[in-house]
Design an enzyme around this catalytic site. Sequence first.
Site, PDB file in Angstrom:
ATOM      1  N   THR A 132     -34.288  32.198 -63.646  1.00 52.14           N
ATOM      2  CA  THR A 132     -33.902  30.811 -63.887  1.00 52.14           C
ATOM      3  C   THR A 132     -32.508  30.704 -64.506  1.00 52.14           C
ATOM      4  OG1 THR A 132     -34.450  28.902 -65.265  1.00 52.14           O
ATOM      5  CG2 THR A 132     -35.174  31.021 -66.077  1.00 52.14           C
ATOM      6  N   ASP A 133     -31.889  29.539 -64.334  1.00 49.68           N
ATOM      7  CA  ASP A 133     -30.584  29.306 -64.982  1.00 49.68           C
ATOM      8  C   ASP A 133     -30.725  29.161 -66.500  1.00 49.68           C
ATOM      9  OD1 ASP A 133     -31.814  26.821 -65.056  1.00 49.68           O
ATOM     10  OD2 ASP A 133     -30.177  25.717 -64.096  1.00 49.68           O
ATOM     11  N   GLU A 134     -31.967  28.953 -66.979  1.00 47.19           N
ATOM     12  CA  GLU A 134     -32.148  28.701 -68.419  1.00 47.19           C
ATOM     13  C   GLU A 134     -31.802  29.918 -69.277  1.00 47.19           C
ATOM     14  OE1 GLU A 134     -35.533  26.540 -69.699  1.00 47.19           O
ATOM     15  OE2 GLU A 134     -35.582  25.278 -67.920  1.00 47.19           O
ATOM     16  N   TYR A 158     -39.679  30.162 -73.491  1.00 52.59           N
ATOM     17  CA  TYR A 158     -39.733  30.394 -72.035  1.00 52.59           C
ATOM     18  C   TYR A 158     -38.475  31.113 -71.567  1.00 52.59           C
ATOM     19  CZ  TYR A 158     -38.845  29.394 -67.090  1.00 52.59           C
ATOM     20  OH  TYR A 158     -38.505  29.517 -65.766  1.00 52.59           O
ATOM     21  N   LYS A 162     -37.867  34.897 -69.935  1.00 51.24           N
ATOM     22  CA  LYS A 162     -37.260  35.147 -68.620  1.00 51.24           C
ATOM     23  C   LYS A 162     -36.014  36.033 -68.775  1.00 51.24           C
ATOM     24  CE  LYS A 162     -38.279  33.755 -65.052  1.00 51.24           C
ATOM     25  NZ  LYS A 162     -39.225  34.212 -63.997  1.00 51.24           N
TER      26      LYS A 162
HETATM   27  P1  NAD Z   1     -45.562  27.663 -61.418  1.00 50.49           P
HETATM   28  O1  NAD Z   1     -45.925  27.534 -62.856  1.00 50.49           O
HETATM   29  O2  NAD Z   1     -45.728  26.485 -60.514  1.00 50.49           O
HETATM   30  O3  NAD Z   1     -46.402  28.860 -60.749  1.00 50.49           O
HETATM   31  C1  NAD Z   1     -46.560  30.089 -61.378  1.00 50.49           C
HETATM   32  C2  NAD Z   1     -47.581  30.892 -60.590  1.00 50.49           C
HETATM   33  O4  NAD Z   1     -47.713  32.175 -61.246  1.00 50.49           O
HETATM   34  C3  NAD Z   1     -48.980  30.267 -60.563  1.00 50.49           C
HETATM   35  O5  NAD Z   1     -49.530  30.358 -59.269  1.00 50.49           O
HETATM   36  C4  NAD Z   1     -49.771  31.096 -61.549  1.00 50.49           C
HETATM   37  O6  NAD Z   1     -51.156  31.157 -61.270  1.00 50.49           O
HETATM   38  C5  NAD Z   1     -49.091  32.455 -61.405  1.00 50.49           C
HETATM   39  N1  NAD Z   1     -49.255  33.286 -62.617  1.00 50.49           N
HETATM   40  C6  NAD Z   1     -49.012  32.910 -63.894  1.00 50.49           C
HETATM   41  N2  NAD Z   1     -49.327  33.923 -64.725  1.00 50.49           N
HETATM   42  C7  NAD Z   1     -49.740  34.953 -63.955  1.00 50.49           C
HETATM   43  C8  NAD Z   1     -50.187  36.265 -64.234  1.00 50.49           C
HETATM   44  N3  NAD Z   1     -50.291  36.727 -65.495  1.00 50.49           N
HETATM   45  N4  NAD Z   1     -50.518  37.067 -63.202  1.00 50.49           N
HETATM   46  C9  NAD Z   1     -50.434  36.615 -61.912  1.00 50.49           C
HETATM   47  N5  NAD Z   1     -50.055  35.377 -61.598  1.00 50.49           N
HETATM   48  C10 NAD Z   1     -49.695  34.550 -62.609  1.00 50.49           C
HETATM   49  O7  NAD Z   1     -44.076  28.203 -61.402  1.00 50.49           O
HETATM   50  P2  NAD Z   1     -42.856  27.807 -60.449  1.00 50.49           P
HETATM   51  O8  NAD Z   1     -42.231  26.575 -60.961  1.00 50.49           O
HETATM   52  O9  NAD Z   1     -43.286  27.894 -59.055  1.00 50.49           O
HETATM   53  O10 NAD Z   1     -41.847  29.015 -60.766  1.00 50.49           O
HETATM   54  C11 NAD Z   1     -41.950  30.242 -60.065  1.00 50.49           C
HETATM   55  C12 NAD Z   1     -40.896  31.203 -60.573  1.00 50.49           C
HETATM   56  O11 NAD Z   1     -39.600  30.639 -60.370  1.00 50.49           O
HETATM   57  C13 NAD Z   1     -40.985  31.486 -62.073  1.00 50.49           C
HETATM   58  O12 NAD Z   1     -40.674  32.848 -62.270  1.00 50.49           O
HETATM   59  C14 NAD Z   1     -39.920  30.596 -62.698  1.00 50.49           C
HETATM   60  O13 NAD Z   1     -39.429  31.161 -63.872  1.00 50.49           O
HETATM   61  C15 NAD Z   1     -38.877  30.594 -61.599  1.00 50.49           C
HETATM   62  N6  NAD Z   1     -38.025  29.387 -61.538  1.00 50.49           N
HETATM   63  C16 NAD Z   1     -38.605  28.134 -61.508  1.00 50.49           C
HETATM   64  C17 NAD Z   1     -37.793  27.013 -61.389  1.00 50.49           C
HETATM   65  C18 NAD Z   1     -38.372  25.620 -61.321  1.00 50.49           C
HETATM   66  O14 NAD Z   1     -37.609  24.649 -61.327  1.00 50.49           O
HETATM   67  N7  NAD Z   1     -39.678  25.452 -61.229  1.00 50.49           N
HETATM   68  C19 NAD Z   1     -36.395  27.167 -61.314  1.00 50.49           C
HETATM   69  C20 NAD Z   1     -35.843  28.466 -61.366  1.00 50.49           C
HETATM   70  C21 NAD Z   1     -36.686  29.555 -61.456  1.00 50.49           C
HETATM   71  O1  DAU Z   2     -33.691  25.084 -64.846  1.00 46.43           O
HETATM   72  C1  DAU Z   2     -34.759  25.754 -64.258  1.00 46.43           C
HETATM   73  C2  DAU Z   2     -36.032  25.433 -64.998  1.00 46.43           C
HETATM   74  O2  DAU Z   2     -36.383  24.084 -64.667  1.00 46.43           O
HETATM   75  C3  DAU Z   2     -37.177  26.379 -64.654  1.00 46.43           C
HETATM   76  O3  DAU Z   2     -36.837  27.671 -65.066  1.00 46.43           O
HETATM   77  C4  DAU Z   2     -38.475  25.932 -65.339  1.00 46.43           C
HETATM   78  O4  DAU Z   2     -39.538  26.760 -64.941  1.00 46.43           O
HETATM   79  C5  DAU Z   2     -38.759  24.499 -64.928  1.00 46.43           C
HETATM   80  O5  DAU Z   2     -39.923  24.027 -65.599  1.00 46.43           O
HETATM   81  C6  DAU Z   2     -37.569  23.592 -65.254  1.00 46.43           C
HETATM   82  O6  DAU Z   2     -37.391  23.452 -66.687  1.00 46.43           O
HETATM   83  P1  DAU Z   2     -37.036  22.039 -67.364  1.00 46.43           P
HETATM   84  O7  DAU Z   2     -37.474  22.096 -68.769  1.00 46.43           O
HETATM   85  O8  DAU Z   2     -35.633  21.661 -67.082  1.00 46.43           O
HETATM   86  O9  DAU Z   2     -37.998  21.072 -66.482  1.00 46.43           O
HETATM   87  P2  DAU Z   2     -38.929  19.834 -66.898  1.00 46.43           P
HETATM   88  O10 DAU Z   2     -39.379  19.185 -65.636  1.00 46.43           O
HETATM   89  O11 DAU Z   2     -39.953  20.215 -67.907  1.00 46.43           O
HETATM   90  O12 DAU Z   2     -37.894  18.845 -67.609  1.00 46.43           O
HETATM   91  C7  DAU Z   2     -36.753  18.361 -66.924  1.00 46.43           C
HETATM   92  C8  DAU Z   2     -35.958  17.507 -67.906  1.00 46.43           C
HETATM   93  O13 DAU Z   2     -36.721  16.316 -68.186  1.00 46.43           O
HETATM   94  C9  DAU Z   2     -35.727  18.162 -69.255  1.00 46.43           C
HETATM   95  O14 DAU Z   2     -34.455  17.772 -69.742  1.00 46.43           O
HETATM   96  C10 DAU Z   2     -36.835  17.612 -70.139  1.00 46.43           C
HETATM   97  C11 DAU Z   2     -37.040  16.228 -69.580  1.00 46.43           C
HETATM   98  N1  DAU Z   2     -38.423  15.682 -69.645  1.00 46.43           N
HETATM   99  C12 DAU Z   2     -39.446  16.467 -69.205  1.00 46.43           C
HETATM  100  C13 DAU Z   2     -40.739  16.004 -69.217  1.00 46.43           C
HETATM  101  C14 DAU Z   2     -41.889  16.873 -68.771  1.00 46.43           C
HETATM  102  C15 DAU Z   2     -38.633  14.386 -70.061  1.00 46.43           C
HETATM  103  O15 DAU Z   2     -37.693  13.665 -70.438  1.00 46.43           O
HETATM  104  N2  DAU Z   2     -39.918  13.917 -70.085  1.00 46.43           N
HETATM  105  C16 DAU Z   2     -40.986  14.675 -69.683  1.00 46.43           C
HETATM  106  O16 DAU Z   2     -42.144  14.193 -69.758  1.00 46.43           O
END
Ligand code: NAD
Ligand code: DAU
Length: 352
Positions: A132-134, A158, A162
């Site tokens: 992730t970019d975080e 988190y 990562k």
């Molecule tokens: P998600 O939370 O939707 O899905 C995570 C999946 O991992 C689920 O299916 C869960 O059951 C599985 N999992 C969790 N713990 C596990 C374990 N101990 N063993 C096996 N499986 C397990 O996540 P996502 O949003 O799809 O993100 C997927 C990946 O991409 C993550 O590594 C996250 O850090 C990365 N990522 C997410 C975003 C985003 O915006 N969502 C952006 C950049 C990177």
């Molecule tokens: O940048 C990549 C990341 O993006 C991934 O690595 C993470 O897995 C993914 O969850 C996401 O993280 P964020 O914290 O940016 O996503 P989230 O949807 O939780 O929040 C997006 C923005 O909105 C953040 O600034 C927090 C804000 N927010 C979030 C929620 C859930 C609100 O204002 N209200 C809310 O209820």
Amino acid sequence: MVKTIFITGGAGFIGSHVIRRFATNYPDYKIINLDTLTYAGNLENIDDIASQPNYKFEKADISDFKAIERLFDLYKPDGVIHLAAESHVDRSITDPFVFVRTNVLGTCNLLYCAKELWRDNPEGKRFYHVSTDEVYGALEFDGTFFTEETKYAPHSPYSASKASSDHFVRAFHDTYGLPVVISNCSNNYGSHHFPEKLIPLAINNIKNNKPIPVYGKGENVRDWLFVEDHAAAIDIIFHRGKNGDTYNIGGNNEWKNIDLIRLLCDIMDRKLGRPQGESQKLITFVADRAGHDLRYAIDSSKLQRELGWAPSLTFEEGLEKTVDWYLANEKWIKNVTSGEYQDYYNKHYGQL
Ligand code: NAD
Ligand code: DAU
């Protein structure tokens, strides 16, 4: 030629899109989905490809070394695309330990098993870590971007977990010569996104006339990318990325949370036949997230220049598609909000 691939976290949001893309585009590959099905894992997300002969599901917890070792022994994969993780920042603030177990220990378990399996023959093998970019921390409103050279400075449990997993991946490359590649992506949106995250939460609340919680003043900025464009980037990097390299993936699409929510309200008003401005009345400013990162913005020029990837649609187009999907899939959202989806495994695969 890679034949057998482990895709971890394939029942989650991004993982399900990656599984669908690989199972569809690579009929000769054997794709094994390794997922323990936490609250975020939902096999309904990949219902449409579940019966394809090149796809198999294995319920496994990546933090359980013995379970993972057994699966490496059984399938002898040629590649790993690792997405399984605890992914929600707010949950990491409440319970950091499960983030350490899954994101750090789980990644280390996979790396170790891959290293052992490929030790004598690393040719053509690849461990792809999806990050992730975080990990880069937060930017000011100064027009700068995260590049592949930006120093790591994670703030939340988190992002710290990562960042730690990224370091382990590089350590296995540098120490043992493990063939690895890493990508760091910005915020994804699209179908099958669990409704604890901002966009699906807002869509669901608007539909149900419930308050839309906006943290702080809604001034924080995220760089949004359509999930299928992320899956396409993963496909390209997995096949053509340079061994040991890192690629940033992003949409060049920065939005203040409050502006994004207002746009979403307007789209929803139009789709639901409400008077324009009606859904914006649901916007409710709530207490800010602890340590809330101000701004993320990705420079993905390396990926665009070296591997020819580019986002395929505008944010407005992607949001329209996303809203349409949620409105057309009421049962999915009902199942995930009621927790009913967690019976899916037992219904389809039998009790463990
Ligand atoms: P998600 O939370 O939707 O899905 C995570 C999946 O991992 C689920 O299916 C869960 O059951 C599985 N999992 C969790 N713990 C596990 C374990 N101990 N063993 C096996 N499986 C397990 O996540 P996502 O949003 O799809 O993100 C997927 C990946 O991409 C993550 O590594 C996250 O850090 C990365 N990522 C997410 C975003 C985003 O915006 N969502 C952006 C950049 C990177
Ligand atoms: O940048 C990549 C990341 O993006 C991934 O690595 C993470 O897995 C993914 O969850 C996401 O993280 P964020 O914290 O940016 O996503 P989230 O949807 O939780 O929040 C997006 C923005 O909105 C953040 O600034 C927090 C804000 N927010 C979030 C929620 C859930 C609100 O204002 N209200 C809310 O209820």
